[in-house]
Design a protein around this motif. Structure first.
Motif: not given
Length: 464
Positions: A150-151, A191, A145, A222-224, A185-189
């Motif tokens: 991004k991943e 991947s 973070k 989450y669409k991620i 991870c997903l909550e923060y966008g």
């Protein structure tokens, strides 16, 4: 089965309608399944067969991902920040404009590693994408973070060896723990890329597939994208048709794509070379539905090492019929950088990069090379690796070997090349023969040959 509403899906490769017959649920066992029938610790591991075969399923696109700065750093002195950035630049050039080397993963634990990540990001390259690797903990996730990647890869050990003996958990506890961090991870966008450590000793149907089904449900929620890396941590994987899970590479890939629903483009294979199978297993993963294979430069990695990145560049070309923009001459530049700047010794017989990989000492082979180098060279190594085929001069080289050495070393144009009847070649051959008659047992060095050639050129009035 009368109320079975499972969807029927059209396979885009075979154009056949498919109905998945099995739904796998977590099997939360009380004691670990260590597959003692396959892995008796006091015997050599067993390769068993049940003759269940799965179809080839080569993805539309395949690529390489890099772990030189992560797994590759676990078996050598740590790279400096400058060295990491330099190697990253080389990887960018090697992968070419189409990004065949798609990603490179980094540690984040030291300031040196984080500085390297920042500097590589500043390069602005689309490929290789900079990603990270962390343990499944909130503390590690905070590093991701802070940098804003991004991943990230997340270690999710999946065999009972790890779950019961190292983590001291049950399968259900381990799954809950992993899903908690992945959901963060997903909550923060961000991947997540889930590294299924020790998959070739895991319960594929009792833990791995149910876990990956949950991952795909989170992805839908989450669409991620959530990626899955199948890690052959101990090198137990085999590519033999009809071998049993969990050792079957094609069986694992089939299970992840078909039973767990992981798309090929979100699936990677990470191999180790403990049983000399890293390259063949990685190629098999491609053939059966895995888009990505994870590699390190020159195979440098834990214990016997990872899948060599340079090997998979040429596997890619053989499977696809094209390099698709990769610049494989960079492989030679990297090998020189490792040896000269990093002090890394690359064994002489290592394919593509070893000092002797395209050098012959046999006189009869040298005679063939002199007539046509295709006879004893795997491909145009001058074109693809900037490494002309060479002949080492010894007591077995003969006239043809010496002629070939002179032509290659002095880069003589076709019309000036010497054949084995040339008097200069004969003079050098006489000197070589005398050396070995006097008891020499080593190969003649380049410097020695140059000195002898120059001396005989003066005597014969020849100018090379």
């Amino acid at each position: 089965m009368a109320n079975d509403n499972r969807p029927i899906i059209k396979n885009q490769h075979t154009n056949l309608l498919e109905l998945e017959e099995h739904i796998y649920h977590l099997v939360d066992v009380e004691s670990p399944n260590t597959y003692r029938n396959l892995f008796p610790y006091d015997e050599i591991p067993k390769i068993a067969f049940n003759n269940r075969v799965v179809p080839h399923n080569m993805p539309d696109k395949i690529w390489i991902t890099d772990t030189t700065f992560r797994d590759g750093q676990q078996s050598r002195a740590p790279y400096t920040t400058e060295q990491i950035v330099t190697i990253y630049d080389y990887l960018h050039r090697l992968g070419g404009p189409n990004g065949i080397i798609r990603q490179s993963e980094f540690f984040l634990y030291t300031k040196k590693d984080r500085d390297a990540v920042y500097q590589c990001l500043e390069r602005g390259y689309e490929f290789p994408e900079v990603t990270s690797w962390i343990r499944a903990s909130n503390k590690d996730f905070q590093l991701v973070k802070d940098i804003g990647l991004k991943e990230t890869g997340i270690l999710v050990s999946c065999s009972d060896y790890h779950i019961f003996y190292k983590m001291k958990m049950t399968r259900q506890q381990a799954m809950f723990h992993y899903l908690h961090v992945i959901r963060e991870c997903l909550e923060y966008g961000i991947s997540p890329r889930c590294h299924l450590e020790d998959i070739t000793r895991s319960d594929i149907f009792g833990f791995v597939i149910p876990f990956c089904v949950e991952l795909m449900r989170l992805q839908d929620q989450y669409k991620i994208p959530i990626k899955v890396r199948a890690c052959d941590t101990m090198g137990y994987g085999v590519n033999f048709s009809g071998a049993v899970n969990p050792r079957s590479v094609q069986g694992i890939i089939y299970g992840l794509t078909t039973h767990a629903g992981v798309p090929s483009e979100q699936l990677e294979w990470h191999g180790h070379n403990d049983f000399y199978k890293a390259v063949s297993n990685s190629t098999t993963a491609w053939l059966y539905g895995c888009s990505g294979v994870n590699c390190s430069l020159f195979g440098i990695g834990e214990r016997t090492g990872n899948t060599p990145l340079e090997a998979m560049a040429f596997e890619y070309a053989q499977l696809r019929g094209s390099l698709d923009g990769m610049d494989t001459t960079v492989i030679t530049e990297l090998a020189e950088y490792y040896e000269k700047e990093l002090g890394e010794h690359i064994p002489e017989r290592t394919p593509f990069v070893g000092k002797n990989f395209n050098v012959t000492r046999a006189g009869i082979h040298a005679d063939g090379l002199l007539k046509n180098e295709e006879i004893y060279n795997i491909f145009d190594t001058s074109k693809f690796l900037n490494r002309p085929v060479l002949v080492a001069v010894s007591n077995t080289s003969g006239l043809a070997g010496i002629a070939h050495w002179i032509n290659t070393y002095y880069r003589l144009p076709e019309e000036q090349k010497l054949d084995k009847s040339n008097p200069l070649v004969g003079k050098v051959k006489e000197w070589v023969d005398q050396e070995y008659e006097d008891g020499r047992v080593t190969v003649i060095s380049d410097d020695e040959l140059v000195e002898v050639i120059q001396e005989n050129c003066r005597e014969l009035g020849i100018d090379l």
